[in-house]
Design a protein around this motif. Structure first.
Motif, mmCIF file in Angstrom:
data_model
loop_
_atom_site.group_PDB
_atom_site.id
_atom_site.type_symbol
_atom_site.label_atom_id
_atom_site.label_comp_id
_atom_site.label_asym_id
_atom_site.label_seq_id
_atom_site.Cartn_x
_atom_site.Cartn_y
_atom_site.Cartn_z
ATOM 1 N N ILE A 155 0.859 -1.191 0.000
ATOM 2 C CA ILE A 155 0.000 0.000 0.000
ATOM 3 C C ILE A 155 0.894 1.240 0.000
ATOM 4 C CG2 ILE A 155 -1.743 1.302 1.264
ATOM 5 C CD1 ILE A 155 -2.750 -1.313 2.423
ATOM 6 N N LYS A 156 0.793 2.028 -1.048
ATOM 7 C CA LYS A 156 1.603 3.241 -1.165
ATOM 8 C C LYS A 156 0.699 4.472 -1.190
ATOM 9 C CE LYS A 156 5.243 0.907 -3.824
ATOM 10 N NZ LYS A 156 6.028 0.912 -5.082
ATOM 11 N N ALA A 157 1.207 5.539 -0.587
ATOM 12 C CA ALA A 157 0.460 6.805 -0.566
ATOM 13 C C ALA A 157 1.442 7.934 -0.299
ATOM 14 C CB ALA A 157 -0.631 6.777 0.498
ATOM 15 N N ASN A 158 1.017 9.157 -0.552
ATOM 16 C CA ASN A 158 1.909 10.283 -0.279
ATOM 17 C C ASN A 158 1.993 10.550 1.224
ATOM 18 O OD1 ASN A 158 -0.280 12.051 0.499
ATOM 19 N ND2 ASN A 158 -0.723 12.328 -1.674
ATOM 20 N N ALA A 159 2.958 11.366 1.601
ATOM 21 C CA ALA A 159 3.215 11.621 3.018
ATOM 22 C C ALA A 159 2.017 12.251 3.716
ATOM 23 C CB ALA A 159 4.445 12.519 3.172
ATOM 24 N N ALA A 160 1.316 13.144 3.011
ATOM 25 C CA ALA A 160 0.169 13.827 3.618
ATOM 26 C C ALA A 160 -0.943 12.846 3.974
ATOM 27 C CB ALA A 160 -0.351 14.896 2.669
ATOM 28 N N ASP A 161 -1.253 11.907 3.066
ATOM 29 C CA ASP A 161 -2.312 10.928 3.331
ATOM 30 C C ASP A 161 -1.893 9.952 4.425
ATOM 31 O OD1 ASP A 161 -4.011 12.025 1.441
ATOM 32 O OD2 ASP A 161 -3.218 10.792 -0.184
ATOM 33 N N MET A 162 -0.620 9.565 4.435
ATOM 34 C CA MET A 162 -0.113 8.677 5.485
ATOM 35 C C MET A 162 -0.250 9.355 6.855
ATOM 36 S SD MET A 162 1.089 5.662 4.645
ATOM 37 C CE MET A 162 1.842 4.680 3.337
ATOM 38 N N THR A 163 0.138 10.618 6.921
ATOM 39 C CA THR A 163 0.054 11.363 8.181
ATOM 40 C C THR A 163 -1.395 11.512 8.623
ATOM 41 O OG1 THR A 163 2.075 12.583 7.660
ATOM 42 C CG2 THR A 163 0.620 13.546 9.312
ATOM 43 N N LYS A 164 -2.271 11.770 7.689
ATOM 44 C CA LYS A 164 -3.686 11.918 8.006
ATOM 45 C C LYS A 164 -4.248 10.626 8.576
ATOM 46 C CE LYS A 164 -8.095 13.321 5.954
ATOM 47 N NZ LYS A 164 -8.772 13.800 4.718
ATOM 48 N N LEU A 165 -3.905 9.500 7.972
ATOM 49 C CA LEU A 165 -4.380 8.203 8.460
ATOM 50 C C LEU A 165 -3.821 7.920 9.850
ATOM 51 C CD1 LEU A 165 -5.910 5.574 8.038
ATOM 52 C CD2 LEU A 165 -3.920 4.676 6.794
#
Length: 296
Positions: A155-165
């Motif tokens: 599962i890959k995502a940008n830093a902003a979405d990772m931080t939000k999760l």
């Protein structure tokens, strides 16, 4: 044909030619008609000039009158119109950036939560997923362990979405999450994603202010390490080309060049808290004022 043989006839509409006329008299009449036309043209031109000159007195800030007699008023009017256009452009740009940011955040975060839910269901539920993340079997996960677990799942995502999760999981910002935190956070993140990010949009300015506060805190730490005040930091580290003014693109590029790691929304919050509408550029004074406002 011999010129002496030419005859001049007097022409009356509806009756045709009747008798003859003197050629010299006919030439004189033509000359008078031509002069009359020239005079009419000159009179019309003068009327147009007078209207253009003195018409603006009655409220219109344009025309020869202002150009000749009231240049200051004309200049101020043009400046006011320019400011209004910049103001409208700035507002439109802000709305566009907000919509673009919301759309980008919506799509990326929804996809991230959807993939995590899919993997969780395939493994039997949140507890089994948490155990798979918790490779050290200590009953807790750090941010790095959580991200590593997502990476292992592909599962890959940008830093902003990772931080939000992660913020949904670590609601108390303690730095570690238990299974209860994981389950509750996944449920809350799923609700947020399926609602189309409505909660984020309602937060609006509050979210922007929080992002700005985080960015200013990081920036203040960096300035303290460098031993620079706000004005010196702007001139030495941000305004490297000595232009005295920076637009948003130059501002973001300068922040990246000095090694300051910020999320996209933090950079946007930093810019919006610094720029003074209707301007679309910032200077040392704007930066120093914003820095003082957000100083801890």
């Amino acid at each position: 044909t011999d010129k002496a043989s030419l005859e001049c006839y007097e022409f009356t509409p509806g009756k045709g030619a009747s008798g003859t006329c003197d050629p010299a008299e006919a030439s004189t009449e033509l000359l008078i008609a031509a002069l009359g036309a020239v005079v009419c043209f000159i009179v019309c031109l003068m009327l147009w000039f007078l209207v253009g000159c003195f018409g603006p007195i009655y409220g219109r800030t344009y025309g020869f009158y202002y150009l000749i007699f009231a240049r200051d008023k004309l200049k101020k009017s043009l400046q006011d119109k320019t400011v209004a256009l910049k103001d409208n452009h700035s507002l439109a740009l802000r709305e566009y950036n907000k919509k673009k940011k919301a759309q980008r955040a919506k799509g990326g975060f929804e996809e991230l939560v959807s993939k995590l839910n899919k993997e969780t269901n395939e493994r039997g539920g949140p507890l089994d997923m948490f155990k798979e993340f918790d490779k050290a079997s200590r009953g807790a996960l750090s941010d790095l362990e959580f991200r590593a677990g997502l990476q292992d799942l592909g599962i890959k995502a940008n830093a902003a979405d990772m931080t939000k999760l992660w913020d949904f999981m670590d609601s108390d910002h303690g730095g570690n999450i238990t299974f209860a935190d994981f389950a509750a956070g996944l449920k809350a993140a799923t609700k947020n994603a399926t609602s189309g990010g409505a909660a984020d949009l309602e937060a609006g300015e509050e979210g922007t202010n929080e992002d700005a506060a985080k960015a200013w805190a990081k920036l203040q730490v960096l300035m303290d390490k460098m031993g620079l005040e706000a004005a010196d930091f702007f001139s030495q580290k941000l305004d490297v080309d000595d232009t005295e003014d920076l637009d948003q693109a130059d501002f973001e590029e300068s922040l990246a060049s000095i090694g300051l790691v910020l999320l996209d929304e933090e950079v946007q919050g930093l810019w919006e808290s610094t720029v003074v509408p209707p301007n679309d550029m910032i200077n040392a004074h704007d930066f120093e004022t914003a820095c003082s406002k957000h100083a801890h």
